[in-house]
Design a protein around this motif. Structure first.
Motif, PDB file in Angstrom:
ATOM      1  N   GLY A 132      35.678  33.414  48.368  1.00  0.00           N
ATOM      2  CA  GLY A 132      34.812  34.524  48.628  1.00  0.00           C
ATOM      3  C   GLY A 132      35.162  35.892  48.505  1.00  0.00           C
ATOM      4  O   GLY A 132      34.792  37.214  48.133  1.00  0.00           O
ATOM      5  N   HIS A 133      36.479  36.169  49.204  1.00  0.00           N
ATOM      6  CA  HIS A 133      37.229  37.475  49.198  1.00  0.00           C
ATOM      7  C   HIS A 133      37.521  38.020  47.572  1.00  0.00           C
ATOM      8  O   HIS A 133      37.306  39.033  47.273  1.00  0.00           O
ATOM      9  N   SER A 134      37.920  37.185  46.874  1.00  0.00           N
ATOM     10  CA  SER A 134      38.265  37.433  45.532  1.00  0.00           C
ATOM     11  C   SER A 134      36.792  38.084  44.911  1.00  0.00           C
ATOM     12  O   SER A 134      36.924  39.138  44.167  1.00  0.00           O
ATOM     13  N   ILE A 163      39.253  40.389  40.598  1.00  0.00           N
ATOM     14  CA  ILE A 163      39.019  38.910  40.972  1.00  0.00           C
ATOM     15  C   ILE A 163      40.291  38.140  40.952  1.00  0.00           C
ATOM     16  O   ILE A 163      40.271  37.027  41.598  1.00  0.00           O
ATOM     17  N   LEU A 164      41.298  38.586  40.316  1.00  0.00           N
ATOM     18  CA  LEU A 164      42.521  37.766  40.111  1.00  0.00           C
ATOM     19  C   LEU A 164      43.671  38.288  40.970  1.00  0.00           C
ATOM     20  O   LEU A 164      44.785  37.958  40.964  1.00  0.00           O
ATOM     21  N   HIS A 165      43.284  39.309  41.775  1.00  0.00           N
ATOM     22  CA  HIS A 165      44.389  40.112  42.591  1.00  0.00           C
ATOM     23  C   HIS A 165      45.320  39.183  43.206  1.00  0.00           C
ATOM     24  O   HIS A 165      46.331  39.535  43.393  1.00  0.00           O
ATOM     25  N   ASP A 166      44.737  38.128  43.985  1.00  0.00           N
ATOM     26  CA  ASP A 166      45.619  37.507  44.842  1.00  0.00           C
ATOM     27  C   ASP A 166      45.934  36.197  44.265  1.00  0.00           C
ATOM     28  O   ASP A 166      46.174  35.268  45.112  1.00  0.00           O
ATOM     29  N   VAL A 167      45.818  35.898  42.749  1.00  0.00           N
ATOM     30  CA  VAL A 167      46.078  34.752  42.185  1.00  0.00           C
ATOM     31  C   VAL A 167      47.653  34.217  42.692  1.00  0.00           C
ATOM     32  O   VAL A 167      47.762  32.992  42.753  1.00  0.00           O
ATOM     33  N   PRO A 195      52.245  39.428  44.966  1.00  0.00           N
ATOM     34  CA  PRO A 195      51.933  40.367  43.883  1.00  0.00           C
ATOM     35  C   PRO A 195      52.496  40.126  42.437  1.00  0.00           C
ATOM     36  O   PRO A 195      52.171  40.078  41.461  1.00  0.00           O
ATOM     37  N   GLU A 196      54.058  39.922  42.772  1.00  0.00           N
ATOM     38  CA  GLU A 196      54.765  39.524  41.472  1.00  0.00           C
ATOM     39  C   GLU A 196      54.410  38.292  40.844  1.00  0.00           C
ATOM     40  O   GLU A 196      54.424  38.170  39.814  1.00  0.00           O
ATOM     41  N   GLU A 197      54.413  37.367  41.801  1.00  0.00           N
ATOM     42  CA  GLU A 197      53.912  36.032  41.189  1.00  0.00           C
ATOM     43  C   GLU A 197      52.394  35.950  40.450  1.00  0.00           C
ATOM     44  O   GLU A 197      52.462  35.463  39.493  1.00  0.00           O
ATOM     45  N   GLY A 198      51.708  36.901  40.938  1.00  0.00           N
ATOM     46  CA  GLY A 198      50.296  37.034  40.310  1.00  0.00           C
ATOM     47  C   GLY A 198      50.433  37.639  38.908  1.00  0.00           C
ATOM     48  O   GLY A 198      50.094  37.321  37.914  1.00  0.00           O
TER      49      GLY A 198
END
Ligand SMILES: [Fe+2]
Ligand SMILES: [Fe+2]
Length: 349
Positions: A132-134, A163-167, A195-198
């Protein structure tokens, strides 16, 4: 309709909005009269609020920027895709395609509903936070993008990055992501890698703009250089990431979590304002504050006159001064026309 905390809902009250479960199935349909056992079931599902229709809230509409069906479908797609990232360590092209499609729908719907203020109309179970957050961060970021005059192409990149910021969080143990209370130094260092993983997960797809990956990389940077992971500051942070930095914080503040209750929009707005120029970029803060409903329709407020009323509508450009219907007298006060009257507090009844 108005939003009422589960603890205050009484049997016999009429549900004004359908409640969906985690998998998108209908738990209870709009229009139904709530019975004791329904209320218990909703509490068991971790639903913190419901929308009800009662005599004081009659005729009040809570407008949404995107249709309920679109919101539910986006949450479903994000749940499915993020779970796949957790399993495979990467975002598949098939999932990305679905995400792009739903993000474009979100952008188109918000463009169509231009002028609607950001409200607080989605109800989600507390364990559904990440998905929901995304979606919320995506919706609110798009509103800011529109207010800044972005064209549709830019809006689509911004919304996809949002929408992908926390992937990247999919690479971090779940217990740590949902851990209440303070983290140890080592735990925080691990969180700081998301952040770098995303960035790495997104940039494997060269069919999308590298800006999208940079939103994930930079969304925890602060304009004064105190953020992470690279302590970027000012102009070195892309505007998309500055927008997502704000909507990310705002959504976290207003959302109920298992370990604490979310704060109200006008309280969260104060915190956002206090971060202007330090954590957050001033221009983005000002734009955002012009586009949220500080007292969403259906809020019960006390005025400086001592009267208690319900917010029936918003005044664009004066969002701290909505139109309030006094509960006892049914008189409607437009606070833009009564400048000596202010809202003193929001109450729950
Ligand atoms: Fe994050
Ligand atoms: Fe986030």
């Amino acid at each position: 309709m108005r939003k009422v905390a589960m603890a205050l809902v009484k049997p016999g009250e009429k549900l004004a909005k359908t409640i969906y479960g985690a998998d998108g199935t209908v738990l209870l349909s709009a229009g139904i009269q709530l019975k004791e056992r329904y209320i218990k079931r909703l509490k068991d599902f971790g639903i913190p609020y419901v929308y009800i229709e009662d005599s004081i809230s009659e005729g009040i509409v809570v407008p949404d920027l995107v249709q309920e069906t679109t919101r539910i479908e986006s949450v479903r797609i994000m749940r499915e895709s993020l779970k796949n990232v957790q399993l495979n360590g990467k975002l598949t092209s098939k999932d990305l395609k679905q995400i792009k499609k739903i993000v474009n729908d979100i952008v188109d719907e918000i463009l169509y509903n231009k002028g609607v203020l950001i409200g607080l109309s989605d109800i989600r179970a507390v364990d559904e936070y990440t998905y929901g957050h995304s979606v919320n961060v995506c919706v609110m970021s798009t509103v800011i993008g529109i207010a800044l005059g972005y064209n549709q192409l830019r809006l689509r990149d911004l919304a996809l990055g949002a929408i992908l910021h926390d992937v990247g969080k999919c690479k971090i143990p779940k217990e740590l992501i949902n851990k209440p209370g303070t983290l140890t130094k080592e735990e925080f260092e691990l969180i700081k890698t998301h952040p770098e993983e995303g960035f790495n997960i997104i940039r494997q797809h060269d069919e999308i703009s590298s800006l999208v990956a940079h939103v994930a990389y930079q969304h925890h940077e602060h304009v004064d250089g105190t953020g992470y992971p690279r302590s970027l500051s000012g102009k070195d942070i892309h505007e998309f990431a500055k927008i997502v930095a704000l909507t990310d914080v705002y959504d976290a503040l207003v959302t109920d979590r298992p370990y604490r209750k979310g704060i109200l929009p006008h309280e969260a707005a104060e915190i956002i304002m206090a971060s202007s120029g330090t954590h957050l970029e001033e221009k983005i803060v000002t734009t955002f504050l012009r586009n949220i409903a500080l007292y969403p329709n259906g809020s019960i407020v006390r005025l400086t006159t001592g009267q208690v009323g319900i917010v029936v509508d918003q005044n664009r450009g004066a969002n701290s001064r909505p139109i309030v219907r006094i509960i006892d007298s049914e008189e409607e006060i437009d606070l833009t026309k009564h400048l000596n009257v202010l809202i003193t507090e929001v109450i729950e009844i």
